[in-house]
Design a protein around this motif. Sequence first.
Motif, mmCIF file in Angstrom:
data_model
loop_
_atom_site.group_PDB
_atom_site.id
_atom_site.type_symbol
_atom_site.label_atom_id
_atom_site.label_comp_id
_atom_site.label_asym_id
_atom_site.label_seq_id
_atom_site.Cartn_x
_atom_site.Cartn_y
_atom_site.Cartn_z
ATOM 1 N N LYS A 80 0.828 -1.206 0.000
ATOM 2 C CA LYS A 80 0.000 0.000 0.000
ATOM 3 C C LYS A 80 0.865 1.260 0.000
ATOM 4 C CE LYS A 80 -3.661 -2.379 2.546
ATOM 5 N NZ LYS A 80 -4.393 -2.486 3.835
ATOM 6 N N HIS A 81 1.866 1.271 0.886
ATOM 7 C CA HIS A 81 2.799 2.400 0.964
ATOM 8 C C HIS A 81 4.246 1.931 0.923
ATOM 9 C CE1 HIS A 81 -0.816 4.443 2.253
ATOM 10 N NE2 HIS A 81 -0.898 3.672 3.324
ATOM 11 N N VAL A 82 4.453 0.633 1.093
ATOM 12 C CA VAL A 82 5.819 0.110 1.213
ATOM 13 C C VAL A 82 6.019 -1.131 0.353
ATOM 14 C CG1 VAL A 82 5.981 0.960 3.591
ATOM 15 C CG2 VAL A 82 5.283 -1.400 3.174
ATOM 16 N N LEU A 83 7.298 -1.411 0.081
ATOM 17 C CA LEU A 83 7.702 -2.620 -0.629
ATOM 18 C C LEU A 83 9.021 -3.113 -0.044
ATOM 19 C CD1 LEU A 83 7.124 -1.963 -4.459
ATOM 20 C CD2 LEU A 83 5.820 -3.516 -2.980
ATOM 21 N N GLY A 84 9.358 -4.338 -0.343
ATOM 22 C CA GLY A 84 10.664 -4.885 0.014
ATOM 23 C C GLY A 84 11.305 -5.508 -1.207
ATOM 24 N N GLN A 115 12.602 -9.414 -14.497
ATOM 25 C CA GLN A 115 11.582 -9.703 -15.497
ATOM 26 C C GLN A 115 10.579 -8.580 -15.674
ATOM 27 O OE1 GLN A 115 9.756 -13.440 -14.417
ATOM 28 N NE2 GLN A 115 11.720 -14.481 -14.154
ATOM 29 N N GLN A 116 10.438 -7.731 -14.647
ATOM 30 C CA GLN A 116 9.473 -6.635 -14.693
ATOM 31 C C GLN A 116 10.112 -5.373 -14.142
ATOM 32 O OE1 GLN A 116 7.400 -9.538 -12.135
ATOM 33 N NE2 GLN A 116 5.534 -8.500 -12.821
ATOM 34 N N SER A 117 9.550 -4.242 -14.515
ATOM 35 C CA SER A 117 10.034 -2.990 -13.926
ATOM 36 C C SER A 117 9.380 -2.787 -12.570
ATOM 37 C CB SER A 117 9.691 -1.804 -14.832
ATOM 38 O OG SER A 117 8.298 -1.525 -14.790
ATOM 39 N N LEU A 118 10.038 -2.033 -11.702
ATOM 40 C CA LEU A 118 9.484 -1.759 -10.382
ATOM 41 C C LEU A 118 8.158 -1.012 -10.505
ATOM 42 C CD1 LEU A 118 9.999 -2.004 -7.324
ATOM 43 C CD2 LEU A 118 11.006 0.269 -7.411
ATOM 44 N N SER A 119 8.064 -0.089 -11.447
ATOM 45 C CA SER A 119 6.818 0.670 -11.639
ATOM 46 C C SER A 119 5.670 -0.252 -12.019
ATOM 47 C CB SER A 119 7.007 1.742 -12.717
ATOM 48 O OG SER A 119 7.856 2.774 -12.252
ATOM 49 N N ASP A 120 5.949 -1.233 -12.886
ATOM 50 C CA ASP A 120 4.896 -2.171 -13.276
ATOM 51 C C ASP A 120 4.429 -3.003 -12.080
ATOM 52 O OD1 ASP A 120 4.870 -1.305 -15.873
ATOM 53 O OD2 ASP A 120 6.078 -2.958 -16.668
ATOM 54 N N ILE A 121 5.382 -3.438 -11.268
ATOM 55 C CA ILE A 121 5.020 -4.211 -10.074
ATOM 56 C C ILE A 121 4.221 -3.351 -9.113
ATOM 57 C CG2 ILE A 121 5.933 -5.411 -8.044
ATOM 58 C CD1 ILE A 121 8.361 -6.223 -9.792
ATOM 59 N N SER A 123 0.673 -2.581 -10.359
ATOM 60 C CA SER A 123 -0.154 -3.731 -10.721
ATOM 61 C C SER A 123 -1.383 -3.828 -9.812
ATOM 62 C CB SER A 123 0.658 -5.025 -10.608
ATOM 63 O OG SER A 123 -0.185 -6.149 -10.725
ATOM 64 N N LYS A 124 -2.521 -4.132 -10.388
ATOM 65 C CA LYS A 124 -3.748 -4.275 -9.619
ATOM 66 C C LYS A 124 -3.738 -5.529 -8.748
ATOM 67 C CE LYS A 124 -6.694 -1.683 -12.815
ATOM 68 N NZ LYS A 124 -7.896 -1.730 -13.707
ATOM 69 N N THR A 125 -2.823 -6.443 -9.074
ATOM 70 C CA THR A 125 -2.750 -7.684 -8.292
ATOM 71 C C THR A 125 -1.688 -7.645 -7.199
ATOM 72 O OG1 THR A 125 -1.192 -8.702 -9.851
ATOM 73 C CG2 THR A 125 -3.553 -9.010 -10.280
ATOM 74 N N LEU A 126 -0.978 -6.494 -7.074
ATOM 75 C CA LEU A 126 0.062 -6.379 -6.055
ATOM 76 C C LEU A 126 -0.521 -6.614 -4.657
ATOM 77 C CD1 LEU A 126 2.979 -5.585 -5.176
ATOM 78 C CD2 LEU A 126 2.157 -3.212 -5.056
ATOM 79 N N CYS A 127 0.083 -7.545 -3.922
ATOM 80 C CA CYS A 127 -0.362 -7.865 -2.556
ATOM 81 C C CYS A 127 -1.884 -8.030 -2.478
ATOM 82 C CB CYS A 127 0.118 -6.798 -1.575
ATOM 83 S SG CYS A 127 1.899 -6.735 -1.394
ATOM 84 N N LYS A 128 -2.383 -8.831 -3.380
ATOM 85 C CA LYS A 128 -3.824 -9.087 -3.399
ATOM 86 C C LYS A 128 -4.303 -9.611 -2.053
ATOM 87 C CE LYS A 128 -7.288 -11.355 -6.310
ATOM 88 N NZ LYS A 128 -7.495 -12.261 -7.475
ATOM 89 N N TRP A 129 -3.432 -10.364 -1.392
ATOM 90 C CA TRP A 129 -3.770 -10.911 -0.076
ATOM 91 C C TRP A 129 -3.996 -9.827 0.966
ATOM 92 C CZ3 TRP A 129 -0.366 -9.453 3.735
ATOM 93 C CH2 TRP A 129 0.885 -9.014 3.319
ATOM 94 N N ASN A 130 -3.460 -8.604 0.702
ATOM 95 C CA ASN A 130 -3.559 -7.513 1.670
ATOM 96 C C ASN A 130 -4.576 -6.457 1.269
ATOM 97 O OD1 ASN A 130 -2.687 -6.498 4.189
ATOM 98 N ND2 ASN A 130 -1.290 -5.054 3.205
ATOM 99 N N LYS A 131 -5.317 -6.691 0.194
ATOM 100 C CA LYS A 131 -6.417 -5.784 -0.135
ATOM 101 C C LYS A 131 -7.445 -5.854 1.002
ATOM 102 C CE LYS A 131 -4.809 -4.963 -4.338
ATOM 103 N NZ LYS A 131 -4.154 -3.676 -4.666
ATOM 104 N N VAL A 186 10.616 -9.154 -5.367
ATOM 105 C CA VAL A 186 9.915 -8.066 -4.675
ATOM 106 C C VAL A 186 8.790 -8.639 -3.816
ATOM 107 C CG1 VAL A 186 8.513 -5.977 -4.971
ATOM 108 C CG2 VAL A 186 10.451 -6.410 -6.499
ATOM 109 N N GLN A 187 8.684 -8.147 -2.581
ATOM 110 C CA GLN A 187 7.594 -8.511 -1.678
ATOM 111 C C GLN A 187 6.957 -7.248 -1.121
ATOM 112 O OE1 GLN A 187 9.396 -12.715 0.129
ATOM 113 N NE2 GLN A 187 8.492 -11.210 1.493
ATOM 114 N N GLY A 188 5.747 -7.392 -0.618
ATOM 115 C CA GLY A 188 5.116 -6.260 0.059
ATOM 116 C C GLY A 188 5.819 -5.935 1.355
#
Length: 404
Positions: A249-253, A278-284, A287-295, A260-262
Amino acid sequence: MFKKKVLHNVVWEITLKCNARCLHCGSSAGESREDELSHEEAINVCDQLAEAGCRNVNLIGGELFLRPDWKKIIQRLIEKNIEVSIITNGIALTADKIDFLADIKIQTLGISLDGGSPETNDHIRQTPGLFNKIFNTMEYVQQKKLNAVAITTLNKLNILELPLFREKLINSPFKAWQIQLASPHGRMKNDLFLDLFEYYISGLFFAQSRITVPMKQLAIICLHDFGYYSKVIPRHTSYSKWTGCSAGKHVLGIKSDGKVQGCLSIYNDEFNEGDLRQQSLSDIWNSKTLCKWNKRINRFLSLKEFCKKCEFGLVCLGGCSDIAYSLSQNVGENPQCYHAIEYYWKKASPRNKFEEIFREITQGHMDKSGILYLKSGEILSKELLENSDISDDRINLLKLIAIV
């Protein structure tokens, strides 16, 4: 119109290589990860962080000084107007490194400190002489006017030394004391993890300390694994109100191999969200699926046991993801919670004198001066404890929060 998501902070593990073998290390740091990012790839990550609008980066290891290009990584990040903080175990912290960090104006120098005494610290970090080396080094850190923070990972081996920590740090060049829980991952054994009594009492200790120690003298900062809606313990964490885990949401690791992890505290590959090879940081990040578990909706639906019926469940969402997952293998079930502990002991039947007093504590209150009152209205004092038939380890735990 939706607000654009802002990447406030990234924790970047630039190497897993480490010159210590700390007993509580969740990542089991020691050897480098297989196929860690090359220098060129790391510099590219710096540029991608800037492109993604990242404001702050915390560089960690392993031990970050063991990566040969650590200076160039810091230089590149600062060139890109990103605030940089670092965390080191202090073993390789020398005058020339301090000079560089001061000249380049890093935001914070975090140094791990895991014992209030040399014996405990050096045992936990498996490095003889480290405690004294750190405090000898701090004289030069203070001279160079670096903003230094002591970072303590709390476990059964050091909890009874909390007063020693506090007194040592109050009279030191450290500006702040950051505390976090050791969770049972990696080398951290389950029998070193705080039980619920220790967890709750440590929370009371930090709340008292925040009241009695002026922030200008020592800022005491408890991270996301402490707190959540206590009716007894005054707020003492680094957030004004807990509204759920911020992973994705505001952070990444970022791991040293580019994964990359949330949140890097969750040591499980199922929480990987992408790969910078394989992907750019901006794309990650976008992404609408980023940390879907934390939506929020998914997180709410994952709540179980007490968290599911809790009056604060929709806001809190199970507290710290790392602690919840490490204890229950589910981010929606977190027994390490002040409110849950208070709720349980409201009706529970004590089995001994310690539990009887503990129940009274969880239904009591703390006044504005930090004095703890039991439910009966009696002050929790050392005199009261000394007249009780309680085992030494438990009475010493209670003495952490009792007045003289």
